[in-house]
Write a protein that holds these residues in place. Structure first.
Motif, mmCIF file in Angstrom:
data_model
loop_
_atom_site.group_PDB
_atom_site.id
_atom_site.type_symbol
_atom_site.label_atom_id
_atom_site.label_comp_id
_atom_site.label_asym_id
_atom_site.label_seq_id
_atom_site.Cartn_x
_atom_site.Cartn_y
_atom_site.Cartn_z
ATOM 1 N N SER A 34 -65.679 -53.778 4.514
ATOM 2 C CA SER A 34 -65.165 -53.815 6.046
ATOM 3 C C SER A 34 -64.108 -53.223 6.371
ATOM 4 C CB SER A 34 -65.223 -55.189 6.484
ATOM 5 O OG SER A 34 -64.069 -55.832 5.769
ATOM 6 N N GLY A 35 -63.046 -53.080 5.406
ATOM 7 C CA GLY A 35 -61.732 -52.366 5.573
ATOM 8 C C GLY A 35 -61.966 -50.939 5.789
ATOM 9 N N LEU A 36 -62.984 -50.411 4.835
ATOM 10 C CA LEU A 36 -63.095 -48.888 4.949
ATOM 11 C C LEU A 36 -63.992 -48.320 6.201
ATOM 12 C CD1 LEU A 36 -64.015 -48.400 1.142
ATOM 13 C CD2 LEU A 36 -61.816 -47.713 2.315
ATOM 14 N N ALA A 37 -64.972 -49.260 6.522
ATOM 15 C CA ALA A 37 -65.826 -49.117 7.571
ATOM 16 C C ALA A 37 -65.078 -49.106 9.001
ATOM 17 C CB ALA A 37 -67.142 -49.957 7.847
ATOM 18 N N GLY A 38 -64.094 -49.831 9.122
ATOM 19 C CA GLY A 38 -63.236 -50.141 10.120
ATOM 20 C C GLY A 38 -62.100 -49.431 10.402
ATOM 21 N N GLY A 39 -62.082 -48.432 9.302
ATOM 22 C CA GLY A 39 -60.836 -47.534 9.398
ATOM 23 C C GLY A 39 -59.601 -48.282 9.002
ATOM 24 N N GLY A 40 -59.409 -49.311 8.119
ATOM 25 C CA GLY A 40 -58.439 -50.112 7.891
ATOM 26 C C GLY A 40 -58.235 -51.083 9.046
ATOM 27 N N GLY A 41 -58.981 -51.344 9.820
ATOM 28 C CA GLY A 41 -59.161 -52.323 10.869
ATOM 29 C C GLY A 41 -59.260 -53.752 10.560
ATOM 30 N N PRO A 46 -59.860 -57.908 18.401
ATOM 31 C CA PRO A 46 -60.887 -56.978 19.260
ATOM 32 C C PRO A 46 -59.997 -56.037 20.303
ATOM 33 C CG PRO A 46 -61.692 -59.121 19.030
ATOM 34 C CD PRO A 46 -60.174 -59.114 18.481
ATOM 35 N N ALA A 47 -58.899 -56.371 20.790
ATOM 36 C CA ALA A 47 -58.092 -55.664 21.748
ATOM 37 C C ALA A 47 -57.706 -54.452 21.051
ATOM 38 C CB ALA A 47 -57.139 -56.501 22.475
ATOM 39 N N VAL A 48 -56.868 -54.835 19.801
ATOM 40 C CA VAL A 48 -56.481 -53.550 18.961
ATOM 41 C C VAL A 48 -57.442 -52.762 18.534
ATOM 42 C CG1 VAL A 48 -54.925 -53.132 16.991
ATOM 43 C CG2 VAL A 48 -54.485 -54.968 18.273
ATOM 44 N N GLN A 49 -58.794 -53.184 18.161
ATOM 45 C CA GLN A 49 -59.723 -52.242 17.645
ATOM 46 C C GLN A 49 -60.196 -51.535 18.924
ATOM 47 O OE1 GLN A 49 -62.712 -54.752 15.830
ATOM 48 N NE2 GLN A 49 -61.478 -55.060 14.075
ATOM 49 N N ILE A 51 -58.551 -50.796 21.549
ATOM 50 C CA ILE A 51 -57.342 -49.486 22.103
ATOM 51 C C ILE A 51 -57.418 -48.039 20.736
ATOM 52 C CG2 ILE A 51 -54.842 -49.111 21.708
ATOM 53 C CD1 ILE A 51 -54.448 -52.013 23.282
ATOM 54 N N ASN A 52 -57.689 -48.656 19.523
ATOM 55 C CA ASN A 52 -57.721 -47.517 18.547
ATOM 56 C C ASN A 52 -58.925 -46.689 18.646
ATOM 57 O OD1 ASN A 52 -55.469 -48.384 17.357
ATOM 58 N ND2 ASN A 52 -56.641 -49.597 15.862
ATOM 59 N N ARG A 53 -60.243 -47.375 19.537
ATOM 60 C CA ARG A 53 -61.468 -46.573 19.738
ATOM 61 C C ARG A 53 -61.198 -45.743 21.020
ATOM 62 N NH1 ARG A 53 -64.048 -51.316 18.228
ATOM 63 N NH2 ARG A 53 -64.455 -51.702 20.212
ATOM 64 N N LEU A 54 -60.075 -45.838 21.921
ATOM 65 C CA LEU A 54 -60.086 -45.251 23.168
ATOM 66 C C LEU A 54 -59.827 -43.630 22.966
ATOM 67 C CD1 LEU A 54 -59.726 -45.563 26.334
ATOM 68 C CD2 LEU A 54 -57.226 -45.992 25.816
#
Length: 109
Positions: A34-41, A46-49, A51-54
């Motif tokens: 889950s850490g690798l798939a989420g880019g360390g996320g 959810p709000a931070v994720q 923003i990172n996908r924006l």
């Protein structure tokens, strides 16, 4: 919880005997995946994720694609984001400053 914190917690549970070696290995693999798939996320809100996908849009753009990208990320139409930016621009230029900053710092699709 950060990835390292989660791994430490799992190690502590394994050391206390709360997890068997098999359970520990499965849980560790799941946390690492889950850490690798989420880019360390892992553990981010959810709000931070979001923003990172924006990303700025390449197809729905008038100037820099900022409003088109925000529309794709939030589900609100791009015309509504453009209207919000114009209204903010009328109140002390905040919309112009915000748009320029987003244009600079948000990567393109």
């Amino acid at each position: 919880m950060a990835l390292a914190d989660e791994l430490i917690r799992l190690e502590q549970l394994h050391a206390r005997g709360a997890l068997t070696s098999e359970e520990f290995a499965r849980a560790k693999a799941r946390v690492l995946e889950s850490g690798l798939a989420g880019g360390g996320g892992a553990g981010q809100s959810p709000a931070v994720q979001a923003i990172n996908r924006l990303r700025r849009s390449r197809t729905d753009r008038w100037l820099g694609g900022v409003c088109g990208g925000m529309a794709a990320g939030t589900g609100i139409d791009s015309w509504a984001w453009r209207l919000i930016m114009v209204v903010l621009a009328l109140f002390g230029g905040a919309g112009v400053l915000l748009y320029i900053l987003l244009w600079i710092f948000v990567p393109s699709e």
